[in-house]
Scaffold this active site. Structure first.
Site, PDB file in Angstrom:
ATOM      1  CD  GLU A 165      -2.698  -1.430   2.702  1.00  0.00           C
ATOM      2  OE1 GLU A 165      -2.370  -0.755   3.452  1.00  0.00           O
ATOM      3  OE2 GLU A 165      -3.632  -2.223   2.403  1.00  0.00           O
TER       4      GLU A 165
ATOM      5  CD  GLU B  88       2.629  10.352  -1.362  1.00  0.00           C
ATOM      6  OE1 GLU B  88       3.756   9.653  -1.014  1.00  0.00           O
ATOM      7  OE2 GLU B  88       1.593   9.758  -0.747  1.00  0.00           O
TER       8      GLU B  88
HETATM    9  P1  NAD Z   1       8.643   5.263   4.186  1.00  0.00           P
HETATM   10  O1  NAD Z   1       8.489   4.294   2.571  1.00  0.00           O
HETATM   11  O2  NAD Z   1       9.753   6.241   4.127  1.00  0.00           O
HETATM   12  O3  NAD Z   1       8.895   4.262   5.400  1.00  0.00           O
HETATM   13  C1  NAD Z   1       7.914   3.310   5.635  1.00  0.00           C
HETATM   14  C2  NAD Z   1       8.449   2.229   6.369  1.00  0.00           C
HETATM   15  O4  NAD Z   1       9.662   1.248   5.432  1.00  0.00           O
HETATM   16  C3  NAD Z   1       9.438   2.673   7.538  1.00  0.00           C
HETATM   17  O5  NAD Z   1       9.101   1.598   8.509  1.00  0.00           O
HETATM   18  C4  NAD Z   1      10.788   2.481   7.093  1.00  0.00           C
HETATM   19  O6  NAD Z   1      11.719   2.555   8.012  1.00  0.00           O
HETATM   20  C5  NAD Z   1      10.587   1.469   6.069  1.00  0.00           C
HETATM   21  N1  NAD Z   1      11.968   1.365   5.341  1.00  0.00           N
HETATM   22  C6  NAD Z   1      12.277   2.521   4.348  1.00  0.00           C
HETATM   23  N2  NAD Z   1      13.302   1.695   3.550  1.00  0.00           N
HETATM   24  C7  NAD Z   1      13.182   0.405   3.775  1.00  0.00           C
HETATM   25  C8  NAD Z   1      13.997  -0.570   2.938  1.00  0.00           C
HETATM   26  N3  NAD Z   1      14.993   0.106   2.078  1.00  0.00           N
HETATM   27  N4  NAD Z   1      13.528  -1.865   3.508  1.00  0.00           N
HETATM   28  C9  NAD Z   1      12.792  -2.027   4.423  1.00  0.00           C
HETATM   29  N5  NAD Z   1      12.059  -1.153   4.831  1.00  0.00           N
HETATM   30  C10 NAD Z   1      12.568   0.210   4.745  1.00  0.00           C
HETATM   31  O7  NAD Z   1       6.934   5.765   4.243  1.00  0.00           O
HETATM   32  P2  NAD Z   1       6.702   6.727   5.219  1.00  0.00           P
HETATM   33  O8  NAD Z   1       7.374   8.109   5.153  1.00  0.00           O
HETATM   34  O9  NAD Z   1       6.754   6.297   6.689  1.00  0.00           O
HETATM   35  O10 NAD Z   1       5.156   6.964   5.104  1.00  0.00           O
HETATM   36  C11 NAD Z   1       4.485   7.898   4.115  1.00  0.00           C
HETATM   37  C12 NAD Z   1       4.253   7.148   2.885  1.00  0.00           C
HETATM   38  O11 NAD Z   1       3.493   6.037   3.060  1.00  0.00           O
HETATM   39  C13 NAD Z   1       3.735   7.867   1.702  1.00  0.00           C
HETATM   40  O12 NAD Z   1       4.101   7.798   0.683  1.00  0.00           O
HETATM   41  C14 NAD Z   1       2.157   7.664   1.926  1.00  0.00           C
HETATM   42  O13 NAD Z   1       1.460   7.781   0.630  1.00  0.00           O
HETATM   43  C15 NAD Z   1       2.489   6.252   2.071  1.00  0.00           C
HETATM   44  N6  NAD Z   1       1.160   5.681   2.635  1.00  0.00           N
HETATM   45  C16 NAD Z   1       0.467   4.809   1.990  1.00  0.00           C
HETATM   46  C17 NAD Z   1      -0.865   4.124   2.594  1.00  0.00           C
HETATM   47  C18 NAD Z   1      -1.883   3.312   1.837  1.00  0.00           C
HETATM   48  O14 NAD Z   1      -2.305   2.688   2.280  1.00  0.00           O
HETATM   49  N7  NAD Z   1      -1.564   3.269   0.189  1.00  0.00           N
HETATM   50  C19 NAD Z   1      -1.012   4.641   3.850  1.00  0.00           C
HETATM   51  C20 NAD Z   1      -0.299   5.122   4.493  1.00  0.00           C
HETATM   52  C21 NAD Z   1       0.745   5.794   3.848  1.00  0.00           C
END
Ligand code: NAD
Length: 486
Positions: free
Chosen positions: A254, A390
Site C-alpha cells: 500500500e 506526492e
Molecule cells: P517510508 O517508505 O519512508 O517508510 C515506511 C517504512 O519502510 C518505515 O518503517 C521505514 O523504516 C521502512 N523502510 C524504509 N526503507 C526501507 C528499506 N529499504 N527496506 C525495508 N524497509 C524500509 O514511508 P513513510 O514516510 O513512513 O510513510 C509515508 C508514505 O506512506 C507516503 O508515501 C504515503 O502515501 C504512504 N502511505 C500509503 C498508504 C496506503 O494505504 N496506500 C497508507 C499510509 C501511507
C-alpha cells in the site's frame, strides 16, 4: 524520557551492543524516547521466534481459539486506551480527538473484524465430470502463509500496523513488525497487551530501526520470512520488492498517492468544500488518501477557491491536548524540509499562492516543533512537479476544468492510482466516472468513509494487491485445492 525496546519471543530486549536512536517530539523538537535499534542478529532472533510459534502453540490452536484470543486482544487494547492515546499523541503530535475517534479504536477494531471474517470465511467447491463418469469433487482449504514481515509507516501508525497484523494473526500466521523509526511506541505497547491476554510468545515480534542497512532491510531480506506486507512510499516499495524477489516471496503493498478531488458545478458546494478541506489538511496532510490535486468545474472555480482559502486560513495549529487545535505539526524536521522544498518549488514553477506557503509563527514553547502552514496554489501547468509528485503535506493545487472528458484525462494523468473523490449531484455521472478513473477507491460526495470489509488498495504505482475483509485472506493465506475422485 521513555526507553523503547525490541519485543522478541514475548520479552522486551535491549540491543546487546547498546545501539540506540532517539525519537523527538514533533511538537517541541525535544527528545522523548531512546529506542533500541535491532541489528541483523535481533531480526534473526525475531524471525526464528515467529517460526517456532508457527510450528508450536499458535499453530496448534483451532480457529475458534484464535478468534477468542484476538477478541481478548482488542478488549485488552481498549482497557489500556489512554496509554495508547498518549503514546500515539507523543509520537505523531496529532490532536487527541484524532487518536480517540480514529487511530486507536480502529486499531482495536482491526483485530475483531478480521477474527470474525476468518471465522465465517467459506471456501469453494466444484463437482467435476470425469471421463469414466464417476466424477470428482474439488474443494479448497486455506492455510496460513507462514512468517509475515510487516513494514509500517508513521502517518497513522497503530491503525495501519494493526490493519496488517490483525488479518495476519487471524489467518494463523506469525509476524515480525518493523514500525517506522518515527513512531515506535504503540507497536511496542501492543507487545505488553499480547502478553497480558495470553497470545503465545513468538507470535508477535517487534524490531526497531530504519530501512537500508537496518532492521527494515534485515527483515525484508531474511530468507525465512515467507511474505512481506508494506505500507509506505513507492520508492521504498521498489527496494522491498527487489529484496522479496530473492526466494520469490509474496508482497502486498500500500503505497503513495497523488489523489484527485473532482468538483462539478452541480455539487452541494458546502459539502464539497468541507470534504476537500478535510481531505487536503487532515493529519496535517499526511494521509495517503489525501487530495493534493483539486479539479473544479469552471463556473464555480472562483467561489470554491475562495471558500477553501477561508477555511484553510481558519485552521488552528496546536499541541495534541489543546482542544482548540485542528491539526498538529509534521512528523519530523526532515519531512518539513521536504514539504517546504515543494512550497519553494511551487513558486519557481509559476504558482499563485492562494494562502500559506511557509512556516507559521508559533509560541516560544512550540518554536522547536515541525509546524507548517496549510497551503493552496492555483495556476500551475499540468507538467509541474508540484502537481505530479506526492508531497505528503497540508497543501493542494486547484485547477479549473471544462467537462467530464477533460477531467477524466487530467485525473488519470499520473503514475499513482490510490483514490479519488467526486462531488456531483448527478449520480449517473458519478457511476460512469467511477469506472473510468484509474484508482483503487472512488468516493462519491464523501471522503475517507471506510468499511473494513471492503477492498482497499491502489492501482498503478500506488500498490499491489487488495486488503480488507475477505480480500485480506487472499494474501494472508494460501489456498490449496483437494481433488477427490468419487
Ligand atoms: P517510508 O517508505 O519512508 O517508510 C515506511 C517504512 O519502510 C518505515 O518503517 C521505514 O523504516 C521502512 N523502510 C524504509 N526503507 C526501507 C528499506 N529499504 N527496506 C525495508 N524497509 C524500509 O514511508 P513513510 O514516510 O513512513 O510513510 C509515508 C508514505 O506512506 C507516503 O508515501 C504515503 O502515501 C504512504 N502511505 C500509503 C498508504 C496506503 O494505504 N496506500 C497508507 C499510509 C501511507
Amino acid at each position: 524520557m521513555r526507553t523503547i525496546q525490541n519485543f522478541i519471543d514475548g520479552a522486551f530486549t535491549g540491543d546487546p551492543d547498546g545501539k540506540t536512536f532517539t525519537k523527538r517530539s514533533p511538537v517541541t523538537g525535544q527528545v522523548i524516547a531512546t529506542v533500541t535499534e535491532a541489528g541483523a542478529a535481533e531480526v534473526d532472533a525475531a524471525v526464528s521466534a515467529a517460526r517456532r510459534a508457527l510450528k508450536g502453540d499458535w499453530g496448534k490452536l483451532t480457529t475458534d481459539q484464535r478468534v477468542d484470543l484476538l477478541h481478548a486482544l482488542a478488549d485488552g487494547i481498549t482497557q489500556r486506551f489512554e496509554d495508547f492515546v498518549e503514546a500515539e499523541m507523543a509520537d505523531t503530535g496529532q490532536p487527541r480527538h484524532v487518536m480517540t475517534h480514529a487511530f486507536i479504536p480502529r486499531g482495536a477494531a482491526n483485530f475483531k473484524v478480521f477474527a470474525d471474517t476468518v471465522k465465517t470465511a467459506a471456501t469453494e467447491a466444484f463437482e467435476m465430470v470425469t471421463p469414466d463418469g464417476a466424477g470428482a469433487l474439488n474443494y479448497a482449504i486455506r492455510r496460513p502463509k507462514g512468517v509475515i514481515g510487516v513494514i509500517a509507516p508513521w502517518n497513522a501508525p497503530f491503525l495501519l500496523m494493526t490493519w496488517k497484523v490483525g488479518p495476519a494473526l487471524a489467518c494463523g500466521n506469525t509476524v515480525v513488525v518493523k514500525p517506522s523509526e518515527e513512531t515506535p511506541q504503540t507497536t511496542t505497547l501492543l507487545g505488553e497487551v499480547m502478553n497480558a491476554v495470553g497470545i503465545p510468545k513468538g507470535v508477535f515480534n517487534v524490531v526497531h530501526g530504519f530501512g537500508p542497512d537496518s532492521a527494515g532491510a534485515f527483515l525484508t531480506q531474511h530468507p525465512d520470512v515467507d511474505a512481506i506486507t508494506f505500507t509506505g512510499e513507492t520508492l521504498t516499495g521498489t527496494a522491498i520488492m527487489k529484496a522479496a524477489a530473492e526466494g520469490v516471496r509474496d508482497v502486498s503493498f500500500e503505497m503513495g498517492g497523488k489523489n484527485a478531488g473532482i468538483v462539478f458545478a452541480d455539487c452541494d458546494l458546502d459539502a464539497a468544500v468541507d470534504g476537500i478541506f478535510r481531505s487536503a489538511f487532515l493529519n496535517t496532510g499526511q494521509v495517503c488518501l489525501g487530495t493534493e490535486r483539486v479539479y473544479v468545474e469552471r463556473p464555480i472555480f472562483e467561489a470554491f477557491t475562495n471558500r477553501l482559502k477561508t477555511k484553510a486560513e481558519s485552521v488552528s495549529l496546536g499541541r495534541p491536548d489543546d482542544p482548540k487545535a485542528d491539526y498538529g505539526p509534521l512528523i519530523s524536521l526532515d519531512h518539513r524540509e521536504k514539504v517546504l522544498s515543494y512550497y519553494k518549488l511551487a513558486v519557481e514553477e509559476g504558482a499563485t499562492v492562494v494562502t500559506g506557503g511557509g512556516v507559521p509563527d508559533m509560541p516560544e514553547d512550540l518554536a522547536g516543533g515541525n509546524w507548517i502552514q496549510p497551503t493552496i496554489w492555483t495556476g500551475l501547468p499540468d507538467h509541474a512537479r508540484v502537481v505530479r509528485e506526492e508531497i505528503f503535506g497540508p497543501c493542494c493545487h486547484i485547477r479549473p476544468f471544462d467537462g467530464e472528458e477533460e477531467v477524466v484525462a487530467l485525473a488519470n494523468d499520473t503514475d499513482y492510482g490510490l483514490s479519488t473523490s467526486l462531488w456531483t449531484r448527478d449520480l449517473s455521472r458519478a457511476h460512469r466516472l467511477a469506472g473510468e478513473i484509474e484508482v483503487g477507491i472512488t468516493w462519491v460526495n464523501s471522503w475517507f468513509l471506510r468499511d473494513l470489509r471492503t477492498a482497499f488498495g491502489g492501482s498503478k504505482q500506488s500498490g499491489i494487491g487488495r486488503e480488507g475483509g475477505a480480500h485480506s485472506l487472499e494474501f494472508y493465506t494460501e489456498t490449496r485445492n483437494v481433488c477427490v475422485k468419487l
